[in-house]
Each structure stands twice: as C-alpha cells, then as structure tokens.
Write an enzyme that holds these catalytic residues in place. Structure first.
Site, short mmCIF file in Angstrom:
data_model
loop_
_atom_site.label_atom_id
_atom_site.label_comp_id
_atom_site.label_asym_id
_atom_site.label_seq_id
_atom_site.Cartn_x
_atom_site.Cartn_y
_atom_site.Cartn_z
N VAL A 377 67.57 86.97 51.01
CA VAL A 377 68.05 85.97 50.29
C VAL A 377 67.98 84.16 51.49
O VAL A 377 67.74 83.32 51.75
CB VAL A 377 69.46 85.74 49.35
CG1 VAL A 377 70.31 84.76 49.61
CG2 VAL A 377 69.43 86.50 48.23
N GLN A 380 65.14 83.05 51.81
CA GLN A 380 64.69 82.35 50.79
C GLN A 380 64.76 81.20 51.04
O GLN A 380 64.36 79.71 50.73
CB GLN A 380 64.70 82.80 50.31
CG GLN A 380 64.13 82.20 48.67
CD GLN A 380 62.77 81.12 48.94
OE1 GLN A 380 61.92 81.38 49.04
NE2 GLN A 380 62.93 80.23 48.02
N GLU A 381 66.71 81.43 51.19
CA GLU A 381 67.18 79.86 51.18
C GLU A 381 66.92 78.69 52.30
O GLU A 381 66.94 77.69 52.45
CB GLU A 381 68.58 79.65 51.07
CG GLU A 381 68.96 80.72 49.85
CD GLU A 381 69.56 79.14 49.04
OE1 GLU A 381 69.21 77.99 48.97
OE2 GLU A 381 69.55 80.27 47.84
N SER A 382 67.10 78.98 53.80
CA SER A 382 66.89 78.49 54.61
C SER A 382 65.98 78.74 55.55
O SER A 382 66.03 78.02 57.13
CB SER A 382 68.56 77.94 54.98
OG SER A 382 68.76 79.56 56.01
N TYR A 507 61.81 81.08 43.01
CA TYR A 507 62.85 81.11 44.31
C TYR A 507 63.16 83.47 44.36
O TYR A 507 63.01 83.82 44.36
CB TYR A 507 63.95 80.97 43.42
CG TYR A 507 65.20 81.21 44.62
CD1 TYR A 507 65.91 80.71 45.64
CD2 TYR A 507 66.34 82.02 43.40
CE1 TYR A 507 67.24 81.01 45.98
CE2 TYR A 507 67.52 83.13 44.43
CZ TYR A 507 67.80 81.93 45.75
OH TYR A 507 69.06 82.38 46.18
#
Length: 546
Positions: A377, A380-382, A507
């Site tokens: 996660v 994927q986010e940052s 996502y």
C-alpha cells in the site's frame, strides 16, 4: 418325492462362489470406487498452476479445485509428482494413479481406451524461453552449481522450511496429503537433484553482495520500453538461485535443449518471470491447448469416483468457479513486465523500508495487517517518499486526506504517524465491511478500493452491481462496476455521485501485484525481502489478516 434342484445351503454356497469369482475378475476396483477406500492417487506437475510457492493467494487454480473436490465429495488425496507428462500418462495407464491434474493437452492415442477426460476449463499456451546469460541447458535448470545448506540470514527457519517445499502448501488445503512416492525424484541431472524434500535451502549473503544500479533513467513507467535491459542479479555461489527448490525447472519441458532454451506454459512463466529476470521469452506458440482433468476408466463407471468427478465438474461449470479462481490468481498481472517498477520496488526495499521497520511492525501488529500488504500500500501510494503529494491534496507516505488525518489525530506529514494512521484507517474500513458477508480476499480488495475512493462509493458500486443482476460480493464483479461510476447515466443512480472508479480498479490491481512480488521476494529469500521476512516472522497475525 421330487428333489429341488438346489438346497438353501447349496444355493448360498453357490452365491459365495460367484461373488468370489467376481472379486477375482474385477480386482479391487469395485471396492475402491464404490466404498471410496482412500486415498485417490493424483498425479500433478510441480508448477504454479497447481500450487505456487511465491503467491500469497493460496493454492493455484488446480490446487484449489482439487481441494474443493476432496472436501465436497469426501475423498482423501495422495499426491504423486511426475517428472514429465509422459511419465504421468504411464502412471495412470498402468494403474499406478487414478487421476491427472494440472496437465495440458489431449489423451495419447494409445491410452484413449483406458482414460477419460473432463471438460476443458483453461487454455495452455507455451512459450520458448531462454536465459540471457547462460547457454548450457543444465545451467538453465539450475542457474547455480552449488547449494549451501543454511537458512538465509533474517529468514525465520520454520516459515522458510514450510514455504520452500511443494507439499507444504498443498497439505494446508487438502483433507489429507500423502507423501510422494519414495522413488520420486526431481527431473534433470543437477548436482542437487537428490536433496531431501525438506532439507535444501538457498544461501544469500546480502551483506557482501554488490548490488547493481536499478535504473539509469528516471522515466515514467509507461515510457520505459518493454525491451529495456532488466536489473540483473549476481549468480555466484554466495547468491545462488535453485530452480529445483523454487518451481522454475518443473515448469519446463526440455525436448528443446539447444542454446539454453526451454518450453513452458506462458501463464506459469508469467508468475515466475519477475523473480528470474535473466530468463526471457523468445517465441510463443500459436495454437493453444486445453487443460483437462483425466481419470482412469473402471468398471461401474456410473458410481464412485467417476460419478463424483462428473457431478463436481457440472457444479464447477454452473458456478463459474474456474473463472473466479483465474481472476483471483492471475487477474492482477500486467500485460507486460515492467522492469522499471520492479527495480524501483527493490530499491525502496533496500534503501527506504529499513528506516520504518519498527513503525511498520507496530502498525501491522496493532491492526492485524500483514506487513507485506502494508508495504504494498505504501509503495503504491508514495513509493516511500514522505513528501509525496497528489493533485487531490492527499499527502505523506500513505497519502491521507486532511480530514482523515484530523479524525485519526495524526500529523500526516510525519512518516511514522502516517504509517500508523494509514494502517488504522485500513482496519476501520475492513471492519465496516463486516456486515456484507464477503470472502476475506474480496473484503480486502473492497477495503483497498474504499481507501482510494471512499467507503460510500464502494457501497454505491455494490448496490449497482446487485441492480444489474450481480451479487455485489466479489471483486471480479466490482472491478467491472466501479469504472461505470464515472459516467452520469450510472452515478446519477447512486447516493454519493461521481467517482473515479477506474482509478480504484488500477489502484487495487497494483497493490495486488506488489503484494505478490513482495511475497515472492520473501519466499525466495532474496536479499531485498530479508527485512520484511524477518518482520513478518516476528508477528503473530490471526487468520483475519492477509
């Protein structure tokens, strides 16, 4: 007085003689198949289609199907491994096995009268592969010439031994799994071909290994050519990749042994290619073949195993079980392997993850989340950039909105608070899906979609799915519905309105893929996964976590 032809005793004795003669003529097949004497002997190839070492999503398609059959019909299973398809056919034709599972193709003509095939349920398309460094076919099988019998540093010994064998994952799902035949050995003639099934391991000395640069040009992922040279890894004795232990050469047919090439099922190769980047596809076959289950023809075909198999496949086809399993195990793979993304993930694991390990341990344990999922996660986010900021205003490692940060009572710009807050928010979303009675995997995918687009939009998609005749309970359905919420004709029917549902699908699929990659790096004891393997083994997560 006229005598009867038989007395009662003579008739009874004659009946026993006839019954004994029938048993002699029919052998043990009647007893076995009418009374289900265990176990059913099933020949399988040691491939990811049946049981994957590197996948976190459980048994492969065939493994789950076989498990369901055994549980639904009350059978126990004896797993036999075949070195090749030819050996598998010989085993079942000679009454040394009852079923073949996980093999593509058709019944050889000489065995057609002895064997039946179930319905086609998937396609087999082979690809010719070649190792870009080595040309010796033996090296393609082994990729290294020595094995050091030590568990890699930082990897929990018990978890490693459980994950490093073919039978361990099978034993978790099937009601009873027998040991392979005593004379069963791995195919090929590698120096380690006769290692004990649970003994050999791979040595990785991460402290002394010299890493090569991941990528020289920092281009967006979609601008990297598919033919760009991958990040390579050292193949010396201190960092040796054992294809026997890790399912690679079991996927290969060495009928073609020139110039270090081999033929394998393209789907199984796709599952392993991210971990063996020096092995590349060279040519793909055009004509696909079908996967079937095969079983021996026996007397009393209308009863016992054959009857149960026929009923099972009718149920599987009616419920679209295979399509659901294919989505679960393969639905998240990208069309083309992106070397840039894999290299960037490895770089983050080496350089950025170590500084957050303690915080990730706390967040994972407190919220009952697999640290590998949490890592996926964050990536994927940052990409583990604490200063990351999106066009929508979310910020930090886990891209939290200002409103959510206030609700959680955290400073979203602090990377440690971002990890703790993001994990807490994920668990809250998971808890909110409790009343929807979802399977664990679907529930987690729904949770991830809600983290990206909001809980309300996901519930809108669930309702729209039901309105269109679906169940609203599977990710397979929801990934088709969510993109519709960007269209007025659909979002006008919902409570929460417009939603970038297509972004939610991308996502979730990205996280599924990163989670797969991370699990593989840990399972294969690659140096990039060392810290995560150690972190995961230190946690006592319950069954409700991934």
């Amino acid at each position: 007085m006229k005598r009867r032809f038989f007395t009662s005793k003579e008739a009874y004795f004659l009946f026993l003689l006839i019954a004994a003669q029938a048993v002699i003529m029919l052998g043990t097949e009647v007893v076995t198949y009418l009374y289900r004497m265990p176990p059913v002997r099933v020949v399988v190839p040691n491939v990811s289609q049946f049981s994957s070492l590197v996948s976190p999503y459980g048994l492969g398609v065939d493994g789950e199907l076989l498990s369901s059959f055994a549980k639904d019909k009350g059978y126990t299973i004896a797993i036999l491994r075949a070195k090749s398809a030819n050996e598998a056919w010989t085993l079942i034709a000679n009454d040394e096995a009852d079923m073949l599972v996980g093999f593509g193709g058709e019944i050889p003509e000489e065995y057609a009268h002895k064997i039946s095939a179930g319905p086609a349920y998937d396609e087999y398309r082979s690809v010719t592969i070649q190792d870009t460094k080595l040309t010796d076919n033996k090296e393609l099988q082994a990729l290294c010439t020595s094995l050091l019998k030590t568990v890699p540093h930082g990897v929990d010994r018990e978890i490693y031994r459980e994950n490093a064998t073919f039978l361990s994952s099978v034993a978790d799902a099937l009601p009873q799994v027998m040991s392979p035949r005593e004379d069963s050995e791995p195919s090929g003639h590698t120096p380690y071909a006769k290692e004990k099934l649970f003994g050999a391991t791979v040595s990785v000395d991460a402290d002394t290994k010299q890493e090569k640069a991941a990528v020289t040009k920092q281009l967006p992922a979609d601008e990297i050519p598919a033919t760009e040279a991958p990040e390579t890894e050292s193949l010396d004795d201190e960092d040796c990749v054992d294809f026997d232990r890790f399912h690679m050469y079991h996927l290969m047919s060495f009928d073609n042994d020139k110039n270090g090439t081999a033929e394998i099922d393209i789907r199984n190769f796709t599952m392993l290619q991210p971990f063996f980047l020096d092995v590349v596809p060279k040519a793909q076959t055009r004509a696909p073949r079908s996967y079937h289950w095969f079983w021996r023809n026996v007397f009393f075909a209308g009863a016992g195993l054959q009857k149960d198999l026929a009923e099972f496949w009718e149920e599987v086809q009616a419920s679209h079980t295979v399509e659901k399993l294919i989505e679960k195990h393969y639905g998240f793979f990208p069309e083309k392997l992106n070397y840039y993304v894999i290299a960037k993930l490895k770089k983050a694991l080496r350089r950025k993850v170590p500084r957050y390990l303690k915080t990730m341990q706390t967040a994972s344990q407190k919220n009952n989340i697999d640290p590998l999922l949490l890592t996926a996660v964050i990536f994927q986010e940052s990409h583990f950039r604490s200063s990351a900021r999106s066009r929508t205003g979310v910020r930090g490692l886990m891209q939290i909105t200002q409103t959510t940060a206030k609700e959680l009572g955290i400073n979203r710009l602090d990377p440690h608070q971002s990890i703790l807050g993001g994990a807490t928010y994920l668990r809250k979303l998971w808890d909110r899906f409790e009343k929807y009675n979802l399977a664990d995997w679907d529930r987690w995918f729904f949770t991830l979609a809600a983290y990206n687009q909001g809980f309300g939009h996901v519930t809108d998609a669930i309702k729209l799915s039901k309105k269109r005749g679906g169940t609203g309970k599977t990710w397979q359905e929801l990934k088709e519905i969510l993109p519709l919420l960007a269209w007025k004709r659909y979002y006008s029917q919902t409570r929460h309105g417009y939603c970038r549902g297509y972004e939610a699908v991308t996502y979730v699929e990205n996280i599924r893929y990163y989670y797969y990659l991370l699990n593989g790096l840990v399972a294969l004891s690659r140096p990039e996964g060392k810290n995560l393997g150690k972190l995961r083994s230190s946690l006592n997560l319950t069954a409700s976590s991934i």
